[in-house]
Design a protein around this motif. Structure first.
Motif, PDB file in Angstrom:
ATOM      1  N   HIS A 233       3.687   7.420   6.143  1.00  0.00           N
ATOM      2  CA  HIS A 233       4.064   6.065   5.620  1.00  0.00           C
ATOM      3  C   HIS A 233       4.404   6.543   4.028  1.00  0.00           C
ATOM      4  CE1 HIS A 233       0.405   8.378   3.494  1.00  0.00           C
ATOM      5  NE2 HIS A 233       0.058   8.690   5.009  1.00  0.00           N
ATOM      6  N   GLY A 234       4.197   4.829   3.903  1.00  0.00           N
ATOM      7  CA  GLY A 234       4.307   5.322   1.727  1.00  0.00           C
ATOM      8  C   GLY A 234       2.675   4.698   1.262  1.00  0.00           C
ATOM      9  N   GLY A 235       3.280   4.196  -0.132  1.00  0.00           N
ATOM     10  CA  GLY A 235       2.687   3.963  -0.543  1.00  0.00           C
ATOM     11  C   GLY A 235       2.674   2.922  -1.598  1.00  0.00           C
ATOM     12  N   ILE A 236       1.146   2.076  -2.066  1.00  0.00           N
ATOM     13  CA  ILE A 236       1.170   1.421  -2.787  1.00  0.00           C
ATOM     14  C   ILE A 236       0.004   1.458  -3.640  1.00  0.00           C
ATOM     15  CG2 ILE A 236       0.896  -0.954  -3.849  1.00  0.00           C
ATOM     16  CD1 ILE A 236       1.737  -2.075  -1.741  1.00  0.00           C
ATOM     17  N   GLY A 237       0.165   2.135  -5.661  1.00  0.00           N
ATOM     18  CA  GLY A 237      -0.567   2.693  -5.812  1.00  0.00           C
ATOM     19  C   GLY A 237      -1.383   3.531  -5.821  1.00  0.00           C
ATOM     20  N   LYS A 238      -2.577   3.875  -5.342  1.00  0.00           N
ATOM     21  CA  LYS A 238      -3.661   4.713  -5.129  1.00  0.00           C
ATOM     22  C   LYS A 238      -3.590   4.830  -4.206  1.00  0.00           C
ATOM     23  CE  LYS A 238      -4.283   6.941  -9.873  1.00  0.00           C
ATOM     24  NZ  LYS A 238      -5.596   6.963 -10.535  1.00  0.00           N
ATOM     25  N   GLY A 239      -2.930   4.461  -2.817  1.00  0.00           N
ATOM     26  CA  GLY A 239      -3.858   4.747  -1.710  1.00  0.00           C
ATOM     27  C   GLY A 239      -2.317   3.475  -0.742  1.00  0.00           C
ATOM     28  N   HIS A 240      -2.762   3.451   0.476  1.00  0.00           N
ATOM     29  CA  HIS A 240      -1.650   2.682   1.581  1.00  0.00           C
ATOM     30  C   HIS A 240      -2.659   2.926   2.720  1.00  0.00           C
ATOM     31  CE1 HIS A 240      -2.849   6.491   4.225  1.00  0.00           C
ATOM     32  NE2 HIS A 240      -2.528   7.481   2.805  1.00  0.00           N
ATOM     33  N   GLY A 241      -2.521   1.675   3.419  1.00  0.00           N
ATOM     34  CA  GLY A 241      -2.799   1.414   4.828  1.00  0.00           C
ATOM     35  C   GLY A 241      -2.756  -0.061   5.561  1.00  0.00           C
ATOM     36  N   GLY A 242      -2.081  -0.639   4.720  1.00  0.00           N
ATOM     37  CA  GLY A 242      -1.621  -1.810   4.230  1.00  0.00           C
ATOM     38  C   GLY A 242      -0.707  -2.885   4.610  1.00  0.00           C
ATOM     39  N   ALA A 243      -0.161  -3.961   4.824  1.00  0.00           N
ATOM     40  CA  ALA A 243       1.642  -4.268   6.040  1.00  0.00           C
ATOM     41  C   ALA A 243       2.249  -4.290   5.082  1.00  0.00           C
ATOM     42  CB  ALA A 243       0.558  -5.002   6.920  1.00  0.00           C
ATOM     43  N   THR A 244       2.475  -3.507   4.053  1.00  0.00           N
ATOM     44  CA  THR A 244       3.552  -3.908   3.056  1.00  0.00           C
ATOM     45  C   THR A 244       5.128  -3.076   3.452  1.00  0.00           C
ATOM     46  OG1 THR A 244       3.218  -2.659   1.501  1.00  0.00           O
ATOM     47  CG2 THR A 244       1.646  -4.902   1.692  1.00  0.00           C
ATOM     48  N   PRO A 245       6.242  -3.820   3.126  1.00  0.00           N
ATOM     49  CA  PRO A 245       6.997  -2.398   3.099  1.00  0.00           C
ATOM     50  C   PRO A 245       6.927  -1.302   2.576  1.00  0.00           C
ATOM     51  CG  PRO A 245       7.985  -4.661   3.134  1.00  0.00           C
ATOM     52  CD  PRO A 245       6.813  -4.350   2.294  1.00  0.00           C
ATOM     53  N   GLN A 246       5.827  -1.004   1.555  1.00  0.00           N
ATOM     54  CA  GLN A 246       6.465  -0.534   0.214  1.00  0.00           C
ATOM     55  C   GLN A 246       4.986   0.920   0.938  1.00  0.00           C
ATOM     56  OE1 GLN A 246       6.057  -2.866  -0.134  1.00  0.00           O
ATOM     57  NE2 GLN A 246       6.795  -3.305  -3.121  1.00  0.00           N
ATOM     58  N   GLU A 247       3.940   0.271   2.458  1.00  0.00           N
ATOM     59  CA  GLU A 247       3.534   1.117   2.729  1.00  0.00           C
ATOM     60  C   GLU A 247       3.771   1.428   4.187  1.00  0.00           C
ATOM     61  OE1 GLU A 247      -0.996  -0.424   1.628  1.00  0.00           O
ATOM     62  OE2 GLU A 247       0.003  -1.889   1.853  1.00  0.00           O
ATOM     63  N   ALA A 248       4.930   0.416   4.967  1.00  0.00           N
ATOM     64  CA  ALA A 248       4.871   0.324   6.259  1.00  0.00           C
ATOM     65  C   ALA A 248       6.045   0.843   6.867  1.00  0.00           C
ATOM     66  CB  ALA A 248       4.029  -0.891   6.585  1.00  0.00           C
ATOM     67  N   GLU A 249       6.964   1.228   5.223  1.00  0.00           N
ATOM     68  CA  GLU A 249       8.170   1.931   5.863  1.00  0.00           C
ATOM     69  C   GLU A 249       8.413   2.978   5.543  1.00  0.00           C
ATOM     70  OE1 GLU A 249      10.686  -2.735   6.276  1.00  0.00           O
ATOM     71  OE2 GLU A 249      10.955  -0.889   4.483  1.00  0.00           O
ATOM     72  N   ILE A 250       9.267   3.966   6.390  1.00  0.00           N
ATOM     73  CA  ILE A 250       9.826   5.546   5.414  1.00  0.00           C
ATOM     74  C   ILE A 250      11.301   5.815   5.996  1.00  0.00           C
ATOM     75  CG2 ILE A 250       7.084   6.076   5.944  1.00  0.00           C
ATOM     76  CD1 ILE A 250       9.404   7.399   8.920  1.00  0.00           C
TER      77      ILE A 250
END
Length: 317
Positions: A236-253
């Protein structure tokens, strides 16, 4: 009429014989005897593009890349590492979060092996080729609970990225595995502690790149570089200090393919999902994947194979 029939028969026979010697699209890629998978927890496409990554850049320039491989949801570790090696998503393998344990879960797999786990690339390769050397070395201990222990010859967990890399490098040189899988966790640590997109995060990506360079050197030192497919992947990727959401920053590698049989400088067009990793490894090694898997091999990364004929990339408004 008899002469005409004979001529037609000869033409058809010749065409059949010719087709028998023409490589078919579904043929196993030629020359791949080893697959090395480098998994970097929390490695985002942004991290690769903005950090100093000369080794990954070399892999991209001389290999094939997909910058927006879609993860499974939620964009967290267990379900995505599981999907990578299990060739299917949480709906099939039943690993839905980081609380999953073999003896503590709510959703059983739709198909399971004797130990209760969904079939993995390790187990299907072991069953197809019992003598094949298969090994895993991982930084995050949780990875070790996701696969069948009787399917691997080598299974090691280390507490730092450096010790993980050192051991994996020694393993490559000594055993020359048919399938070797390494997991690094320090980039994810930086994302949680300091935040994605921060200086510290990019520095952790550069550190991962240096370890990747050492692994590539080890493959060369082992004398198997010309026969080895190397794949770089993330959960996964991440946003801020976390991840787990359904956004391109988090859910695209980013998925990077490099080495034996791979096209050079190729941008993959077909849609790619994280569970396609196991399917691609199976395809590269000539192993039939289980029907329960939903992943599909990323065939166009290989020389002589094209993008799907029915590829649809959407419509512009």
């Amino acid at each position: 009429m008899t002469d005409m029939f004979a001529k037609v028969s000869c033409v058809l026979a010749a065409a059949f014989m010719l087709s028998a010697f023409v490589p078919q699209p579904d043929d196993k890629p030629k020359g791949i005897e080893h697959v090395i998978v480098i998994g970097v927890d929390g490695l985002s496409p942004d991290g690769i593009k903005k950090a100093e990554t000369p080794n990954i850049d070399k892999m991209v320039a001389n290999g094939a890349v997909k910058w927006n491989v879609r993860t499974v949801l939620t964009s967290a570790s267990s379900q995505n590492w599981a999907s990578m090696i299990m060739g299917a998503g949480p709906e099939q393998h039943g690993i839905i979060d980081n609380d999953w344990e073999l003896n503590k879960h709510t959703l059983p797999p739709i198909a399971q092996e004797a130990d209760g786990r969904f079939p993995t690339i390790f187990s299907i390769l072991h069953k197809a080729r019992p003598q094949a050397e298969i090994g895993t070395v991982y930084h995050w201990g949780g990875f070790g609970r996701l696969f069948q222990k009787n399917a691997v010859n080598y299974d090691k967990h280390f507490s730092t990225e450096d010790s993980t890399a050192t051991d994996f490098i020694q393993y490559i040189k000594k055993k020359k595995p048919v399938l070797g899988f390494v997991h690094f966790d320090h980039v994810d640590h930086a994302g949680h502690h300091d935040g994605h997109g921060t200086k510290v995060y990019y520095e952790s990506v550069t550190k991962a790149d240096s370890l990747i360079g050492k692994i590539l050197a080890a493959v060369n030192d082992a004398g198997i570089a010309e026969k080895t497919l190397v794949i770089l992947w993330a959960d996964h990727g991440g946003i801020g200090k976390g991840h787990g959401g359904a956004t391109p920053q988090e859910a695209e590698i980013a998925g990077v393919f490099y080495g034996a049989g791979v096209k050079k400088g190729y941008a993959i067009q077909q849609q790619v999902y994280t569970y396609d990793l196991a399917a691609t490894i199976a395809f590269a090694l000539g192993v039939e994947q289980p029907y329960a898997w939903t992943g599909r091999p990323v065939k166009p990364v290989f020389k002589g194979l094209d993008e799907p004929r029915n590829l649809w990339l959407g419509e512009k408004p």
